[in-house]
Design an enzyme around this catalytic site. Structure first.
Site, PDB file in Angstrom:
ATOM      1  N   ASP A 116       0.857  -1.361   0.017  1.00  0.00           N
ATOM      2  CA  ASP A 116      -0.083   0.012  -0.176  1.00  0.00           C
ATOM      3  C   ASP A 116       0.669   1.210   0.086  1.00  0.00           C
ATOM      4  OD1 ASP A 116      -2.471  -1.610   0.323  1.00  0.00           O
ATOM      5  OD2 ASP A 116      -1.888  -1.628   2.332  1.00  0.00           O
ATOM      6  N   HIS A 159      -4.181  -1.695  -6.175  1.00  0.00           N
ATOM      7  CA  HIS A 159      -3.289  -0.664  -6.593  1.00  0.00           C
ATOM      8  C   HIS A 159      -4.339   0.385  -6.975  1.00  0.00           C
ATOM      9  CE1 HIS A 159       0.393  -2.972  -7.803  1.00  0.00           C
ATOM     10  NE2 HIS A 159       0.273  -3.022  -6.562  1.00  0.00           N
TER      11      HIS A 159
HETATM   12  P1  GDP Z   1      -0.507   0.365  -3.767  1.00  0.00           P
HETATM   13  O1  GDP Z   1      -1.127  -0.959  -3.493  1.00  0.00           O
HETATM   14  O2  GDP Z   1       0.943   0.262  -3.396  1.00  0.00           O
HETATM   15  O3  GDP Z   1      -0.736   0.810  -5.270  1.00  0.00           O
HETATM   16  O4  GDP Z   1      -1.019   1.350  -2.557  1.00  0.00           O
HETATM   17  P2  GDP Z   1      -2.482   1.816  -2.586  1.00  0.00           P
HETATM   18  O5  GDP Z   1      -3.549   1.534  -3.697  1.00  0.00           O
HETATM   19  O6  GDP Z   1      -3.014   1.490  -1.181  1.00  0.00           O
HETATM   20  O7  GDP Z   1      -2.291   3.492  -2.871  1.00  0.00           O
HETATM   21  C1  GDP Z   1      -2.129   4.169  -1.740  1.00  0.00           C
HETATM   22  C2  GDP Z   1      -3.431   5.199  -1.841  1.00  0.00           C
HETATM   23  O8  GDP Z   1      -2.955   6.525  -1.664  1.00  0.00           O
HETATM   24  C3  GDP Z   1      -4.241   5.378  -3.059  1.00  0.00           C
HETATM   25  O9  GDP Z   1      -5.465   5.670  -2.222  1.00  0.00           O
HETATM   26  C4  GDP Z   1      -3.710   6.295  -3.899  1.00  0.00           C
HETATM   27  O10 GDP Z   1      -4.662   7.085  -4.603  1.00  0.00           O
HETATM   28  C5  GDP Z   1      -3.249   7.260  -2.622  1.00  0.00           C
HETATM   29  N1  GDP Z   1      -2.033   8.113  -3.036  1.00  0.00           N
HETATM   30  C6  GDP Z   1      -1.114   7.707  -3.593  1.00  0.00           C
HETATM   31  N2  GDP Z   1      -0.102   8.676  -3.691  1.00  0.00           N
HETATM   32  C7  GDP Z   1      -0.563   9.724  -2.765  1.00  0.00           C
HETATM   33  C8  GDP Z   1      -0.014  10.835  -2.743  1.00  0.00           C
HETATM   34  O11 GDP Z   1       1.094  11.545  -2.705  1.00  0.00           O
HETATM   35  N3  GDP Z   1      -1.054  11.909  -2.050  1.00  0.00           N
HETATM   36  C9  GDP Z   1      -2.088  11.306  -1.385  1.00  0.00           C
HETATM   37  N4  GDP Z   1      -2.801  12.203  -0.674  1.00  0.00           N
HETATM   38  N5  GDP Z   1      -2.795  10.176  -1.877  1.00  0.00           N
HETATM   39  C10 GDP Z   1      -1.866   9.243  -2.585  1.00  0.00           C
END
Ligand code: GDP
Length: 426
Positions: A13, A41
């Site tokens: 995440d 993701h």
């Molecule tokens: P992954 O499995 O590694 O892709 O992680 P997630 O899907 O859980 O992504 C992390 C969350 O944070 C998602 O809801 C993204 O839209 C959000 N997100 C990613 N980068 C940023 C950022 O720089 N700032 C904010 N506020 N949200 C982010």
């Protein structure tokens, strides 16, 4: 030609989806090489907001070929439903831009049941599985007790193979768990439905990748979860059942001879962890609730509130090493803007001594975090697009992490949207 892998450095995440979505601009092929529908993701782009579970995040870029490699846990039902959702929001998916490895093993309908049954049996000792069948699937894969996607092209052989597996699996379902057995008719329905739907996408993706490589195409490898969940290098047994590390990318993608040039390790500006297991830097109470709310830290697949904590230098340094990261993408820096003092876990205390090294999993339960506080910046940084425009306190925070983990932070993400990124010349 250049190859790149985007991997998680921590517990998953970290925001890998948004980084793959951003970087696919420079790549011709995106390959998912491990894991299944057990994590999500999140990608936000011109089509809307998506939680991708199995589809590679390059699916939104016209011209990019997306591959589900032999290392993934291929769940036909979940994949098909996810494809329908994405297509429903205006994204084109066809066998031209999505290819499934004929060597991908299939997550069978009973794998999800077994995951659920085992978690129920464990009661308060549950691992916190997402109950998508991933652990039973990988156990069966390594026992050679599942089928490969390419077998859909050999229906007579496939039926015989499934009948053998059915006989064995029903013993476990009924005698170990007292659950209902499966019938061949149930499997035939499943084959006729979801399996028939994904069949046009199944092909020899190994040959496709070899050709792409020979033609000098740029290939991006996409991982799920993070280094600390790796089956061999993570916090076993609170790991996932596959290798999330970049070293598995050549095997799980279908290009075993590939040399990967760049490894972008994704780190969140604070820590989160889903499910059970040791999480040394964990915060509790109001402090935790405020961070969870600010970062909207609820599981993409399950909606479960995530455990949260400050950035963990000890765990992150370990993750960077295990992943052999050549550059870091630090995500969600904007989320910390509300804090006047920002905690950082710089060391662990173990047996009364301060340590820099990430302990053996069984020792993690005894480790305590050592916290240092940095000044906050307390202003909105989500519109910042270059390093020089970041407040001094934010620069100091990022530089400290960079120096401690020993890897250049090339990307700083300040919002979930594709363009909310600072790219440094590193
Ligand atoms: P992954 O499995 O590694 O892709 O992680 P997630 O899907 O859980 O992504 C992390 C969350 O944070 C998602 O809801 C993204 O839209 C959000 N997100 C990613 N980068 C940023 C950022 O720089 N700032 C904010 N506020 N949200 C982010």
């Amino acid at each position: 030609m250049s190859n790149c892998a985007i991997v998680g450095i921590n517990w998953g995440d970290e925001g890998k989806g948004r980084m793959v979505d951003l970087l696919t601009e420079n790549y011709d092929v995106v390959v998912r090489y491990q894991g299944g529908g057990n994590a999500g993701h999140t990608v936000i782009n011109e089509y809307g907001k998506f939680a991708l579970h199995l589809l590679p995040s390059g699916i939104f870029r016209p011209g990019v070929v997306n591959i589900l490699g032999n290392g993934v846990a291929l769940d036909p039902e979940n994949l098909w439903m996810e494809m329908q959702e994405v297509i429903g929001q205006g994204v084109a998916i066809s066998p031209e831009n999505l290819k499934i490895s004929e060597r991908a093993s299939i997550l069978l309908p009973w794998h999800r049941d077994l995951d659920e049954l085992e978690e129920q049996r464990l009661q308060d000792k549950q691992y916190g599985s997402t109950r998508q069948g991933i652990a039973p699937f990988y156990s069966d894969k390594y026992q050679k007790k599942t089928v490969m996607a390419g077998e859909f092209f050999y229906p007579e052989q496939l039926k015989k193979h499934l009948a053998e597996l059915l006989e064995w699996k029903n013993l476990i379902l009924t005698r170990v768990y007292g659950a209902k057995p499966y019938t061949m008719a149930m499997l035939e329905d499943w084959l006729a439905d979801y399996c028939a739907k994904i069949k046009p996408y199944i092909c020899d993706t190994g040959a496709f990748l070899q050709e792409a490589q020979a033609a000098g195409k740029n290939i991006l490898f996409e991982a799920q979860l993070g280094a600390l969940r790796d089956l061999d290098y993570g916090i076993y047994p609170y790991a996932t059942s596959s290798n999330t590390t970049v070293a598995y990318a050549p095997i799980g993608s279908g290009l075993p001879s590939v040399k990967i040039n760049d490894v972008v390790g994704v780190v969140k500006a604070y820590s989160t962890c889903v499910g059970a297991g040791p999480f040394v830097c964990e915060m509790f109470g109001d402090e935790a609730e405020a961070l969870r709310k600010a970062g909207f830290e609820y599981g993409a697949k399950t909606g479960r509130p995530r455990r949260v904590g400050p950035v963990d230098i000890v765990a992150t340094r370990y993750g960077v090493k295990v992943q052999a990261a050549t550059a870091i993408a630090l995500t969600k820096l904007d989320v910390l803007s509300y804090l006047d003092k920002i905690p950082v876990c710089t060391h662990y205390l173990l047996n009364g001594e301060q340590t820099d090294s990430f302990p053996f999993p069984a020792a993690l339960h005894d480790a305590q975090p050592v916290i240092r506080y940095f000044d906050g910046w307390q202003c909105d940084i989500s519109a910042v697009r270059c390093w020089e425009d970041l407040p001094q306190a934010a620069q100091e925070y990022v530089s400290f992490i960079e120096q401690q983990i020993g890897c250049p932070i090339k990307y700083i993400s300040v919002g979930p949207e594709r363009e909310s990124i600072i790219i440094r010349d590193k």
